[in-house]
Design a protein around this motif. Sequence first.
Motif, mmCIF file in Angstrom:
data_model
loop_
_atom_site.group_PDB
_atom_site.id
_atom_site.type_symbol
_atom_site.label_atom_id
_atom_site.label_comp_id
_atom_site.label_asym_id
_atom_site.label_seq_id
_atom_site.Cartn_x
_atom_site.Cartn_y
_atom_site.Cartn_z
ATOM 1 N N ASP A 163 -8.993 12.531 24.164
ATOM 2 C CA ASP A 163 -7.784 12.149 23.451
ATOM 3 C C ASP A 163 -6.588 12.827 24.105
ATOM 4 O O ASP A 163 -6.696 13.941 24.635
ATOM 5 C CB ASP A 163 -7.877 12.557 21.985
ATOM 6 N N ILE A 177 0.590 8.348 22.585
ATOM 7 C CA ILE A 177 -0.503 9.067 21.937
ATOM 8 C C ILE A 177 -1.741 8.173 21.903
ATOM 9 O O ILE A 177 -1.685 7.035 21.438
ATOM 10 C CB ILE A 177 -0.112 9.462 20.497
ATOM 11 N N ILE A 179 -5.517 8.391 20.518
ATOM 12 C CA ILE A 179 -6.547 9.073 19.737
ATOM 13 C C ILE A 179 -7.670 8.087 19.457
ATOM 14 O O ILE A 179 -7.468 7.061 18.807
ATOM 15 C CB ILE A 179 -5.988 9.615 18.398
ATOM 16 N N THR A 184 -0.534 5.100 19.758
ATOM 17 C CA THR A 184 0.682 5.240 18.955
ATOM 18 C C THR A 184 1.815 5.625 19.894
ATOM 19 O O THR A 184 1.666 6.527 20.715
ATOM 20 C CB THR A 184 0.518 6.336 17.878
ATOM 21 N N THR A 218 -3.654 13.573 14.659
ATOM 22 C CA THR A 218 -2.442 12.757 14.793
ATOM 23 C C THR A 218 -1.266 13.396 14.071
ATOM 24 O O THR A 218 -0.152 13.479 14.614
ATOM 25 C CB THR A 218 -2.682 11.334 14.250
ATOM 26 N N THR A 219 -1.486 13.870 12.855
ATOM 27 C CA THR A 219 -0.418 14.534 12.105
ATOM 28 C C THR A 219 0.076 15.775 12.836
ATOM 29 O O THR A 219 1.283 16.033 12.910
ATOM 30 C CB THR A 219 -0.909 14.915 10.694
#
Length: 244
Positions: A163, A177, A179, A184, A218-219
């Motif tokens: 990732d 991003i 993942i 994203t 992700t957060t």
Amino acid sequence: MIVMSIAGVDPSGGAGVFADLKTFQAIGVYGTGIVTALTAQNPYKFFSTLPVGEDYIEEQMDAVLEAYEVEFIKTGMLYSPEIIKLVSKKIREYDLKAVVDPVMVATSGGDLTREDLADAMNKHLLPHAILTTPNISEAEKLTDFKITTEEDAIKASEKIVCDNIITGGHLDGINTININGNITIKKQKLIKTDNLHGTGCNLSSAIVAYLAKDNDLTTSILKALDYVYEGIKNGNYGTLIAKL
């Protein structure tokens, strides 16, 4: 919540272990630091590197991990394939969750590592990482793929073996991003400033800090991007000053 940085020392305090420890503290976790190399640099110029021997890096790690229960770590400047192999071994030995900042070039312009580093990362380190955070030039080295557009960044992200987030400071602020194969795009407006030294170090250490505070991956990435953006806006001395 105890986390670890494995990276070089920037005596000006804007990057490397010193910057990571500042970020850990700002976000509210306890940081430990393993030194892989000493550098002579400042936010505007890179002078030289003095690597630490692998045996002493291992002794530092064992000393800290014997005393503290650490789950999340970040790696920064690892300098050589031998150091990469050692860190990979310790990640597996202690079952650590590693965010890899594949540091190869300093913001101040210095080549921090040997040319064979990207191959060693791909073979030995990234398969055991939960995330890597390359900038455009580092992603190009890891993938042997030229990145000039958002579509290129997406294709490159798919070539990386774990990732990843390909940061967008050199791609109109477009952060890519990836993942679990899900893409994203987070676009951030570029800020005209010279206060950029240590952005990659601060991003990866912020991700680790947010992970240690029970955020998902992700957060943690999105929060870390905002953290670094605020640091750039409020920067001084040629580096970042994050205000939460």
